[in-house]
Design a protein around this motif. Structure first.
Motif, PDB file in Angstrom:
ATOM      1  N   TYR A 153       1.183  -1.198   0.036  1.00  0.00           N
ATOM      2  CA  TYR A 153       0.177  -0.147   0.161  1.00  0.00           C
ATOM      3  C   TYR A 153       1.080   0.902  -0.196  1.00  0.00           C
ATOM      4  O   TYR A 153       0.186   2.460  -0.029  1.00  0.00           O
ATOM      5  CB  TYR A 153      -1.131   0.032   1.321  1.00  0.00           C
ATOM      6  N   HIS A 154       1.699   1.234   0.089  1.00  0.00           N
ATOM      7  CA  HIS A 154       3.153   1.748  -0.362  1.00  0.00           C
ATOM      8  C   HIS A 154       3.343   2.712  -1.182  1.00  0.00           C
ATOM      9  O   HIS A 154       3.394   1.434  -2.883  1.00  0.00           O
ATOM     10  CB  HIS A 154       4.254   2.031   0.546  1.00  0.00           C
ATOM     11  N   ILE A 155       3.096   3.825  -1.670  1.00  0.00           N
ATOM     12  CA  ILE A 155       3.776   4.090  -3.268  1.00  0.00           C
ATOM     13  C   ILE A 155       5.499   5.219  -4.013  1.00  0.00           C
ATOM     14  O   ILE A 155       5.785   5.082  -4.604  1.00  0.00           O
ATOM     15  CB  ILE A 155       2.646   5.468  -3.439  1.00  0.00           C
ATOM     16  N   ILE A 156       5.964   4.969  -2.663  1.00  0.00           N
ATOM     17  CA  ILE A 156       7.531   5.748  -2.469  1.00  0.00           C
ATOM     18  C   ILE A 156       8.370   5.000  -1.419  1.00  0.00           C
ATOM     19  O   ILE A 156       7.878   4.466  -0.208  1.00  0.00           O
ATOM     20  CB  ILE A 156       7.565   7.296  -1.713  1.00  0.00           C
ATOM     21  N   CYS A 157       9.269   4.701  -2.581  1.00  0.00           N
ATOM     22  CA  CYS A 157      10.169   3.840  -1.586  1.00  0.00           C
ATOM     23  C   CYS A 157      11.255   4.802  -0.376  1.00  0.00           C
ATOM     24  O   CYS A 157      10.580   5.558   0.626  1.00  0.00           O
ATOM     25  CB  CYS A 157      11.709   3.559  -2.429  1.00  0.00           C
ATOM     26  N   ARG A 158      11.267   3.712   0.091  1.00  0.00           N
ATOM     27  CA  ARG A 158      12.009   4.318   1.932  1.00  0.00           C
ATOM     28  C   ARG A 158      12.796   5.065   1.711  1.00  0.00           C
ATOM     29  O   ARG A 158      12.786   6.455   2.576  1.00  0.00           O
ATOM     30  CB  ARG A 158      12.448   3.187   3.327  1.00  0.00           C
ATOM     31  N   PRO A 159      13.965   4.893   0.966  1.00  0.00           N
ATOM     32  CA  PRO A 159      15.012   6.137   0.542  1.00  0.00           C
ATOM     33  C   PRO A 159      14.158   7.118   0.460  1.00  0.00           C
ATOM     34  O   PRO A 159      14.583   8.769   1.070  1.00  0.00           O
ATOM     35  CB  PRO A 159      16.138   5.192  -0.477  1.00  0.00           C
ATOM     36  N   CYS A 160      13.315   7.178  -0.592  1.00  0.00           N
ATOM     37  CA  CYS A 160      13.172   8.842  -0.926  1.00  0.00           C
ATOM     38  C   CYS A 160      11.806   9.527  -0.303  1.00  0.00           C
ATOM     39  O   CYS A 160      11.962  10.939   0.099  1.00  0.00           O
ATOM     40  CB  CYS A 160      12.425   8.156  -2.276  1.00  0.00           C
ATOM     41  N   ALA A 161      10.826   8.355   0.365  1.00  0.00           N
ATOM     42  CA  ALA A 161      10.379   9.148   1.216  1.00  0.00           C
ATOM     43  C   ALA A 161      11.072   9.814   2.505  1.00  0.00           C
ATOM     44  O   ALA A 161      10.522  10.354   3.192  1.00  0.00           O
ATOM     45  CB  ALA A 161       9.207   7.999   2.274  1.00  0.00           C
ATOM     46  N   GLY A 162      12.343   9.081   2.979  1.00  0.00           N
ATOM     47  CA  GLY A 162      13.314   9.700   3.941  1.00  0.00           C
ATOM     48  C   GLY A 162      13.683  11.057   3.327  1.00  0.00           C
ATOM     49  O   GLY A 162      14.001  11.963   4.382  1.00  0.00           O
ATOM     50  N   LYS A 163      13.913  11.206   2.778  1.00  0.00           N
ATOM     51  CA  LYS A 163      15.045  11.840   1.692  1.00  0.00           C
ATOM     52  C   LYS A 163      13.743  13.430   1.643  1.00  0.00           C
ATOM     53  O   LYS A 163      14.707  13.997   1.961  1.00  0.00           O
ATOM     54  CB  LYS A 163      15.975  11.709   0.141  1.00  0.00           C
ATOM     55  N   LEU A 164      12.795  13.006   1.203  1.00  0.00           N
ATOM     56  CA  LEU A 164      12.076  13.992   0.921  1.00  0.00           C
ATOM     57  C   LEU A 164      11.053  14.642   2.082  1.00  0.00           C
ATOM     58  O   LEU A 164      10.210  15.637   1.866  1.00  0.00           O
ATOM     59  CB  LEU A 164      10.625  13.781  -0.452  1.00  0.00           C
ATOM     60  N   GLU A 165      11.053  13.343   3.189  1.00  0.00           N
ATOM     61  CA  GLU A 165      10.359  14.040   4.993  1.00  0.00           C
ATOM     62  C   GLU A 165       8.876  14.090   3.885  1.00  0.00           C
ATOM     63  O   GLU A 165       8.460  14.873   4.131  1.00  0.00           O
ATOM     64  CB  GLU A 165      10.601  14.924   4.988  1.00  0.00           C
ATOM     65  N   VAL A 166       8.067  12.748   3.152  1.00  0.00           N
ATOM     66  CA  VAL A 166       6.998  12.875   2.854  1.00  0.00           C
ATOM     67  C   VAL A 166       6.425  11.277   3.424  1.00  0.00           C
ATOM     68  O   VAL A 166       6.927  10.385   3.384  1.00  0.00           O
ATOM     69  CB  VAL A 166       6.619  12.801   1.667  1.00  0.00           C
ATOM     70  N   CYS A 167       4.870  11.662   3.246  1.00  0.00           N
ATOM     71  CA  CYS A 167       3.878   9.887   3.759  1.00  0.00           C
ATOM     72  C   CYS A 167       4.511   8.927   2.562  1.00  0.00           C
ATOM     73  O   CYS A 167       4.687   9.547   1.260  1.00  0.00           O
ATOM     74  CB  CYS A 167       3.048  10.062   3.558  1.00  0.00           C
ATOM     75  N   ALA A 168       4.896   7.873   3.069  1.00  0.00           N
ATOM     76  CA  ALA A 168       5.394   6.931   2.185  1.00  0.00           C
ATOM     77  C   ALA A 168       4.253   5.895   1.598  1.00  0.00           C
ATOM     78  O   ALA A 168       4.549   5.775   0.293  1.00  0.00           O
ATOM     79  CB  ALA A 168       6.247   5.721   2.108  1.00  0.00           C
ATOM     80  N   LYS A 169       3.167   6.306   2.318  1.00  0.00           N
ATOM     81  CA  LYS A 169       1.924   6.119   1.533  1.00  0.00           C
ATOM     82  C   LYS A 169       0.769   7.107   0.698  1.00  0.00           C
ATOM     83  O   LYS A 169       0.483   6.604  -0.681  1.00  0.00           O
ATOM     84  CB  LYS A 169       1.222   4.995   3.028  1.00  0.00           C
ATOM     85  N   CYS A 170       0.752   8.065   1.109  1.00  0.00           N
ATOM     86  CA  CYS A 170       0.126   9.206   0.181  1.00  0.00           C
ATOM     87  C   CYS A 170       1.042  10.105  -0.643  1.00  0.00           C
ATOM     88  O   CYS A 170       0.558  10.919  -1.161  1.00  0.00           O
ATOM     89  CB  CYS A 170      -0.841   9.689   1.145  1.00  0.00           C
ATOM     90  N   GLY A 171       1.695   9.880  -0.213  1.00  0.00           N
ATOM     91  CA  GLY A 171       3.291  11.131  -0.436  1.00  0.00           C
ATOM     92  C   GLY A 171       2.550  12.548  -0.343  1.00  0.00           C
ATOM     93  O   GLY A 171       3.453  13.008  -0.692  1.00  0.00           O
ATOM     94  N   LYS A 172       2.126  12.963   0.532  1.00  0.00           N
ATOM     95  CA  LYS A 172       1.934  13.922   0.963  1.00  0.00           C
ATOM     96  C   LYS A 172       2.817  14.258   1.823  1.00  0.00           C
ATOM     97  O   LYS A 172       3.342  13.726   2.583  1.00  0.00           O
ATOM     98  CB  LYS A 172       0.297  14.055   1.556  1.00  0.00           C
ATOM     99  N   GLU A 173       3.079  15.666   2.506  1.00  0.00           N
ATOM    100  CA  GLU A 173       3.659  16.861   3.374  1.00  0.00           C
ATOM    101  C   GLU A 173       3.690  16.516   5.069  1.00  0.00           C
ATOM    102  O   GLU A 173       3.425  17.572   5.083  1.00  0.00           O
ATOM    103  CB  GLU A 173       4.937  17.545   2.901  1.00  0.00           C
ATOM    104  N   GLU A 174       3.072  15.414   5.472  1.00  0.00           N
ATOM    105  CA  GLU A 174       2.489  15.432   6.575  1.00  0.00           C
ATOM    106  C   GLU A 174       3.630  15.404   7.536  1.00  0.00           C
ATOM    107  O   GLU A 174       4.665  14.582   6.784  1.00  0.00           O
ATOM    108  CB  GLU A 174       0.816  14.840   6.042  1.00  0.00           C
ATOM    109  N   GLU A 175       2.876  15.980   9.022  1.00  0.00           N
ATOM    110  CA  GLU A 175       3.928  15.091   9.610  1.00  0.00           C
ATOM    111  C   GLU A 175       4.182  13.519  10.025  1.00  0.00           C
ATOM    112  O   GLU A 175       2.973  12.745  10.371  1.00  0.00           O
ATOM    113  CB  GLU A 175       3.071  15.793  10.967  1.00  0.00           C
ATOM    114  N   ILE A 176       5.310  12.593   9.605  1.00  0.00           N
ATOM    115  CA  ILE A 176       5.752  11.682   9.600  1.00  0.00           C
ATOM    116  C   ILE A 176       4.947  11.246  11.110  1.00  0.00           C
ATOM    117  O   ILE A 176       6.169  11.649  12.361  1.00  0.00           O
ATOM    118  CB  ILE A 176       6.323  11.309   8.943  1.00  0.00           C
TER     119      ILE A 176
END
Length: 166
Positions: free
Chosen positions: A82-105
């Motif tokens: 159910y994720h759309i972004i990989c862990r390295p990209c989500a950590g680097k961009l600081e976005v939610c790995a499931k929805c891709g929004k810049e919410e608080e992780i």
């Protein structure tokens, strides 16, 4: 009729109530179910974390059979369902790995991997990986006990303890 338009007030309570809550591990005691129940949902926002926990709770969570393609780096590196972004990209961009929004992780990705990975020993028993992180060499015999107690209290607060069910 209760479904007619504009009828928002019920006059009676719900007819059928469940006596017991649903348990997803009542009949399915497989290793896969135990792995899904123990999964830590890190790198996602609060809303997505709630969705994933609901899926786990009601046996709707299905593991991936092969990695999916990340929408940021376009590599097949997404290993979480159910994720759309990989862990390295989500950590680097600081976005939610499931929805891709810049919410608080809720649980950052790097903290989720520290000490919570399951390690299988040669006896096929799982251990939490915390054995190397615990410090048993603490010196408690000191004359300056007030300062040492403050230091020990800070160390204790910095440790991350998690309750596991057996």
């Amino acid at each position: 009729m209760s479904s007619e338009k504009g009828n928002v007030s019920r006059t009676r309570p719900q007819r059928y109530q469940n006596a017991h809550a649903f348990r997803n591990d009542k009949y399915d005691t497989s290793a896969r179910r135990k792995k899904i129940n123990a999964k830590l949902h890190d790198g996602v926002c609060q809303h997505c974390k709630g969705i994933l926990e609901w899926r786990v709770k009601f046996s709707k969570y299905k593991l991936l059979s092969k990695p999916k393609k990340c929408v940021k780096c376009l590599q097949k590196t997404v290993k979480d369902p159910y994720h759309i972004i990989c862990r390295p990209c989500a950590g680097k961009l600081e976005v939610c790995a499931k929805c891709g929004k810049e919410e608080e992780i809720v649980i950052p990705i790097n903290k989720g991997q520290d000490g919570t990975e399951s390690v299988t020993t040669k006896n096929d028993q799982d251990s939490s990986g915390l054995e190397g992180k615990l410090n048993f060499d603490a010196n408690f015999s000191s004359t300056d006990s007030d300062e040492d107690s403050d230091v020990l209290e800070e160390r204790f607060k910095s440790m991350n303890f998690q309750r596991t069910e057996i």
